[in-house]
Motif scaffolding. Structure first.
Motif, PDB file in Angstrom:
ATOM      1  N   PRO A 128      80.681 -35.444 -87.416  1.00  0.00           N
ATOM      2  CA  PRO A 128      80.398 -34.565 -86.274  1.00  0.00           C
ATOM      3  C   PRO A 128      81.669 -33.963 -85.657  1.00  0.00           C
ATOM      4  CG  PRO A 128      79.264 -36.677 -86.022  1.00  0.00           C
ATOM      5  CD  PRO A 128      80.127 -36.789 -87.239  1.00  0.00           C
ATOM      6  N   PHE A 129      82.765 -34.719 -85.648  1.00  0.00           N
ATOM      7  CA  PHE A 129      83.998 -34.237 -85.020  1.00  0.00           C
ATOM      8  C   PHE A 129      84.648 -33.158 -85.882  1.00  0.00           C
ATOM      9  CE2 PHE A 129      83.274 -38.620 -83.649  1.00  0.00           C
ATOM     10  CZ  PHE A 129      83.052 -38.368 -82.301  1.00  0.00           C
ATOM     11  N   GLU A 130      84.640 -33.397 -87.209  1.00  0.00           N
ATOM     12  CA  GLU A 130      85.167 -32.377 -88.124  1.00  0.00           C
ATOM     13  C   GLU A 130      84.341 -31.091 -87.997  1.00  0.00           C
ATOM     14  OE1 GLU A 130      87.559 -32.232 -90.527  1.00  0.00           O
ATOM     15  OE2 GLU A 130      88.258 -34.303 -90.620  1.00  0.00           O
ATOM     16  N   ALA A 131      83.021 -31.269 -87.934  1.00  0.00           N
ATOM     17  CA  ALA A 131      82.142 -30.100 -87.852  1.00  0.00           C
ATOM     18  C   ALA A 131      82.395 -29.340 -86.555  1.00  0.00           C
ATOM     19  CB  ALA A 131      80.685 -30.535 -87.949  1.00  0.00           C
ATOM     20  N   ALA A 132      82.507 -30.065 -85.446  1.00  0.00           N
ATOM     21  CA  ALA A 132      82.754 -29.404 -84.157  1.00  0.00           C
ATOM     22  C   ALA A 132      84.101 -28.685 -84.175  1.00  0.00           C
ATOM     23  CB  ALA A 132      82.707 -30.424 -83.030  1.00  0.00           C
ATOM     24  N   GLY A 133      85.050 -29.204 -84.950  1.00  0.00           N
ATOM     25  CA  GLY A 133      86.376 -28.596 -85.048  1.00  0.00           C
ATOM     26  C   GLY A 133      86.391 -27.304 -85.847  1.00  0.00           C
ATOM     27  N   THR A 134      85.335 -27.029 -86.616  1.00  0.00           N
ATOM     28  CA  THR A 134      85.255 -25.752 -87.327  1.00  0.00           C
ATOM     29  C   THR A 134      84.493 -24.724 -86.480  1.00  0.00           C
ATOM     30  OG1 THR A 134      83.153 -26.265 -88.426  1.00  0.00           O
ATOM     31  CG2 THR A 134      85.154 -26.858 -89.610  1.00  0.00           C
TER      32      THR A 134
ATOM     33  N   LEU B 218      87.336 -33.277 -63.621  1.00  0.00           N
ATOM     34  CA  LEU B 218      88.490 -32.435 -63.961  1.00  0.00           C
ATOM     35  C   LEU B 218      88.093 -31.406 -65.014  1.00  0.00           C
ATOM     36  CD1 LEU B 218      91.196 -35.201 -64.656  1.00  0.00           C
ATOM     37  CD2 LEU B 218      90.934 -33.898 -62.537  1.00  0.00           C
ATOM     38  N   THR B 219      88.466 -30.141 -64.794  1.00  0.00           N
ATOM     39  CA  THR B 219      88.325 -29.171 -65.871  1.00  0.00           C
ATOM     40  C   THR B 219      89.400 -29.477 -66.906  1.00  0.00           C
ATOM     41  OG1 THR B 219      89.711 -27.703 -64.580  1.00  0.00           O
ATOM     42  CG2 THR B 219      87.353 -27.313 -64.466  1.00  0.00           C
ATOM     43  N   ALA B 220      89.068 -29.308 -68.186  1.00  0.00           N
ATOM     44  CA  ALA B 220      89.985 -29.764 -69.226  1.00  0.00           C
ATOM     45  C   ALA B 220      90.098 -28.767 -70.370  1.00  0.00           C
ATOM     46  CB  ALA B 220      89.506 -31.108 -69.763  1.00  0.00           C
ATOM     47  N   GLU B 221      91.307 -28.639 -70.899  1.00  0.00           N
ATOM     48  CA  GLU B 221      91.536 -27.783 -72.067  1.00  0.00           C
ATOM     49  C   GLU B 221      92.320 -28.557 -73.122  1.00  0.00           C
ATOM     50  OE1 GLU B 221      92.927 -23.826 -71.604  1.00  0.00           O
ATOM     51  OE2 GLU B 221      91.457 -23.339 -70.042  1.00  0.00           O
ATOM     52  N   CYS B 222      92.127 -28.167 -74.370  1.00  0.00           N
ATOM     53  CA  CYS B 222      92.803 -28.831 -75.496  1.00  0.00           C
ATOM     54  C   CYS B 222      93.592 -27.814 -76.298  1.00  0.00           C
ATOM     55  CB  CYS B 222      91.733 -29.482 -76.372  1.00  0.00           C
ATOM     56  SG  CYS B 222      92.254 -29.797 -78.065  1.00  0.00           S
ATOM     57  N   VAL B 223      94.837 -28.148 -76.619  1.00  0.00           N
ATOM     58  CA  VAL B 223      95.658 -27.325 -77.515  1.00  0.00           C
ATOM     59  C   VAL B 223      95.977 -28.194 -78.732  1.00  0.00           C
ATOM     60  CG1 VAL B 223      97.870 -26.151 -77.810  1.00  0.00           C
ATOM     61  CG2 VAL B 223      96.642 -25.977 -75.630  1.00  0.00           C
ATOM     62  N   ALA B 224      95.400 -27.839 -79.874  1.00  0.00           N
ATOM     63  CA  ALA B 224      95.608 -28.603 -81.102  1.00  0.00           C
ATOM     64  C   ALA B 224      95.458 -27.666 -82.282  1.00  0.00           C
ATOM     65  CB  ALA B 224      94.590 -29.746 -81.199  1.00  0.00           C
ATOM     66  N   GLY B 225      96.054 -28.032 -83.412  1.00  0.00           N
ATOM     67  CA  GLY B 225      95.905 -27.225 -84.625  1.00  0.00           C
ATOM     68  C   GLY B 225      94.819 -27.785 -85.529  1.00  0.00           C
ATOM     69  N   GLY B 226      94.808 -29.095 -85.690  1.00  0.00           N
ATOM     70  CA  GLY B 226      93.881 -29.733 -86.630  1.00  0.00           C
ATOM     71  C   GLY B 226      92.445 -29.726 -86.123  1.00  0.00           C
ATOM     72  N   GLY B 227      91.510 -29.501 -87.042  1.00  0.00           N
ATOM     73  CA  GLY B 227      90.101 -29.398 -86.680  1.00  0.00           C
ATOM     74  C   GLY B 227      89.548 -30.668 -86.053  1.00  0.00           C
TER      75      GLY B 227
ATOM     76  N   GLY C 276      87.757 -30.959 -82.554  1.00  0.00           N
ATOM     77  CA  GLY C 276      86.367 -31.400 -82.605  1.00  0.00           C
ATOM     78  C   GLY C 276      86.086 -32.511 -81.608  1.00  0.00           C
ATOM     79  N   VAL C 277      86.974 -33.509 -81.553  1.00  0.00           N
ATOM     80  CA  VAL C 277      86.764 -34.622 -80.604  1.00  0.00           C
ATOM     81  C   VAL C 277      86.793 -34.058 -79.185  1.00  0.00           C
ATOM     82  CG1 VAL C 277      87.601 -36.841 -79.732  1.00  0.00           C
ATOM     83  CG2 VAL C 277      87.769 -36.340 -82.168  1.00  0.00           C
ATOM     84  N   ALA C 278      87.806 -33.227 -78.903  1.00  0.00           N
ATOM     85  CA  ALA C 278      87.935 -32.667 -77.553  1.00  0.00           C
ATOM     86  C   ALA C 278      86.713 -31.827 -77.200  1.00  0.00           C
ATOM     87  CB  ALA C 278      89.212 -31.833 -77.461  1.00  0.00           C
ATOM     88  N   SER C 279      86.230 -31.060 -78.164  1.00  0.00           N
ATOM     89  CA  SER C 279      85.108 -30.179 -77.863  1.00  0.00           C
ATOM     90  C   SER C 279      83.818 -30.976 -77.660  1.00  0.00           C
ATOM     91  CB  SER C 279      85.033 -29.104 -78.946  1.00  0.00           C
ATOM     92  OG  SER C 279      83.766 -28.934 -79.432  1.00  0.00           O
ATOM     93  N   ILE C 280      83.597 -32.036 -78.443  1.00  0.00           N
ATOM     94  CA  ILE C 280      82.396 -32.870 -78.220  1.00  0.00           C
ATOM     95  C   ILE C 280      82.486 -33.576 -76.863  1.00  0.00           C
ATOM     96  CG2 ILE C 280      81.201 -34.970 -79.045  1.00  0.00           C
ATOM     97  CD1 ILE C 280      81.216 -33.832 -81.807  1.00  0.00           C
ATOM     98  N   CYS C 281      83.713 -33.858 -76.387  1.00  0.00           N
ATOM     99  CA  CYS C 281      83.880 -34.432 -75.034  1.00  0.00           C
ATOM    100  C   CYS C 281      83.719 -33.352 -73.949  1.00  0.00           C
ATOM    101  CB  CYS C 281      85.251 -35.076 -74.872  1.00  0.00           C
ATOM    102  SG  CYS C 281      85.508 -36.511 -75.914  1.00  0.00           S
ATOM    103  N   GLY C 282      83.577 -32.110 -74.347  1.00  0.00           N
ATOM    104  CA  GLY C 282      83.327 -31.045 -73.369  1.00  0.00           C
ATOM    105  C   GLY C 282      84.568 -30.300 -72.912  1.00  0.00           C
ATOM    106  N   MET C 283      85.716 -30.526 -73.574  1.00  0.00           N
ATOM    107  CA  MET C 283      86.910 -29.758 -73.183  1.00  0.00           C
ATOM    108  C   MET C 283      86.835 -28.350 -73.767  1.00  0.00           C
ATOM    109  SD  MET C 283      90.074 -32.387 -73.762  1.00  0.00           S
ATOM    110  CE  MET C 283      89.782 -34.142 -73.599  1.00  0.00           C
TER     111      MET C 283
END
Ligand code: ZN
Ligand code: ZN
Length: 407
Positions: free
Chosen positions: A80-86, A241-250, A254-261
């Motif tokens: 699920p995390f890999e998928a969310a990262g795409t 807290l509003t949250a944003e993620c800066v990362a290159g790897g999917g 993906g983890v950040a996006s499933i957590c709602g960032m």
């Protein structure tokens, strides 16, 4: 104390063990890190066990713990995390798989990566849309090169199925079977989809062209890492807290996006080496103008550990330290935490349960006597031994954003 912002900066796999070529120092200890050392000197340091003492973390489980989600409760697999990262919109309950586009010939997998196909994969994605098997919707999305994500959405599905990836070449794909009676429908649907997809992929123009050019066709899907997308309380709801993620790897996105960032893609980072560190630093500084919490991820340190390249790992940390110098401008108003998700000792070429150095710096932090950021200097640090799940609460506490327990 209000509106203090928080930055969590993570170097993947940064922890290491003493290395003879580096005079028995670790890559982090041997690297030139004036900025991190300054932050260690101004801040408080310690040792971090992301999942627990003696537990060797995966990247996904370690990130969940650092964001405050207990991986033992919410983690069912990497898919699920890999998928969310795409950028595939994963919904709670979806069953997701890590997927490779591969080459099959006469029933045997002859290349698990379809000659590392990088062009024309959009055609494969388009051809595999809107496929319904029984009452299950199948969603397929290509990622970088031969990688893709696959999601099954529908009633009665579980993640208790095996992979079809034989892991080595010149072998037949292994049949997907259920590992529990509840998994039978999932196995049946997945086997059917893989057959259907293989028929469709075989006839695609992109594969005809590849064969003409003596390249391997992408005519089969290998799936692994089945996981049920967890239903996580959104980061913003959990912490306010509003949250944003800066990362290159999917995976990390993906983890950040499933957590709602929110994922900030306004940078040229690659999720590997070489990357564009300065563009990631300016992106995360932009994120901090908008959001109250920002997460910054750098991957290369882990890659060097897996490849047993201690000198390159050290040199990459040198580069990171130069790139993060602008973060000093955010001090002391912003609370900055620097750490990793696990150790990846070069000698092991894999993750280990060795704890990681961690530092927190910002206004009001009771600084300790540690003036160097490294595995051994922080053993004397004021944070002592921390668990991953404690990191966010401690950061919030230091930034004056916790509520009182009791009266
Ligand atoms: Zn990692
Ligand atoms: Zn790793």
């Amino acid at each position: 104390m209000q509106n203090r912002k928080l930055l969590l900066f993570l170097m993947d796999g940064v922890g290491d063990r003493p290395i003879p070529e580096l005079n028995n120092r670790t890559p982090l200890e041997a690297a030139k890190t004036p900025t991190m050392d300054k932050m260690a000197q101004m801040g408080i340091t310690g040792q971090l066990h992301t999942i627990g003492r003696g537990v060797t973390p995966g990247s996904d489980t370690a990130h969940l713990a650092l964001f405050g989600y207990n991986p033992f409760e919410v983690y069912t697999g990497r898919g699920p995390f890999e998928a969310a990262g795409t950028d595939l919109p994963v919904k709670p309950g979806d069953i997701a798989f890590r997927t490779n586009m591969a080459t099959i010939k006469e029933g045997k997998i002859i290349d698990r990566r379809a000659g590392r196909i990088s062009e024309g994969t959009q055609q494969i994605e388009s051809a595999l849309q809107n496929i319904l098997i029984e009452d299950v919707e199948v969603i397929f999305k290509v990622g970088v090169d031969h990688r893709a994500a696959l999601v099954l959405r529908g009633p009665g599905l579980t993640s208790t199925v095996t992979a079809n990836d034989p892991k080595i070449e010149n072998k037949e794909p292994t049949p997907i079977i259920a590992t529990s009676s509840e998994g039978e429908k999932t196995a049946r649907v997945l086997n059917q989809f893989i057959r259907t997809a293989a028929d469709i992929m075989e006839g695609l123009e992109v594969n005809k062209e590849r064969i003409e050019k003596n390249k391997l066709p992408a005519n089969y899907l290998l799936v692994r890492g089945a996981g049920k997308a967890p239903h996580l309380e959104r980061f913003q709801t959990k912490y306010g807290l509003t949250a944003e993620c800066v990362a290159g790897g999917g995976l990390y996105k993906g983890v950040a996006s499933i957590c709602g960032m929110r994922i900030n893609n306004e940078h040229k980072g690659t999720g590997g080496v070489p990357t564009d560190l300065p563009s990631k630093i300016s992106a995360v500084m932009k994120s901090l103008e908008r959001a109250q919490f920002a997460f910054l991820h750098v991957k290369g340190t882990d890659n060097m550990g897996h490849d047993n390249k201690p000198i390159q790992k050290m040199e990459f940390i040198d580069e990171i330290d130069i790139a993060i110098e602008p973060l000093l401008e955010l001090l002391p108003e912003t609370l900055i935490c620097i750490t990793g998700d696990h150790s990846t000792p070069c000698i092991l070429r894999d993750h280990s349960s060795d704890p990681l150095p961690i530092l927190m710096v910002g206004e009001g932090v009771r600084s300790d006597h540690v003036s160097e950021f490294g595995e051994r200097p922080v053993m004397k640090g004021g944070l002592g031994h921390l668990m991953g799940l404690e990191v966010l609460p401690i950061m919030l506490g230091l930034a004056g954003q916790t509520t009182k327990f009791g009266s």
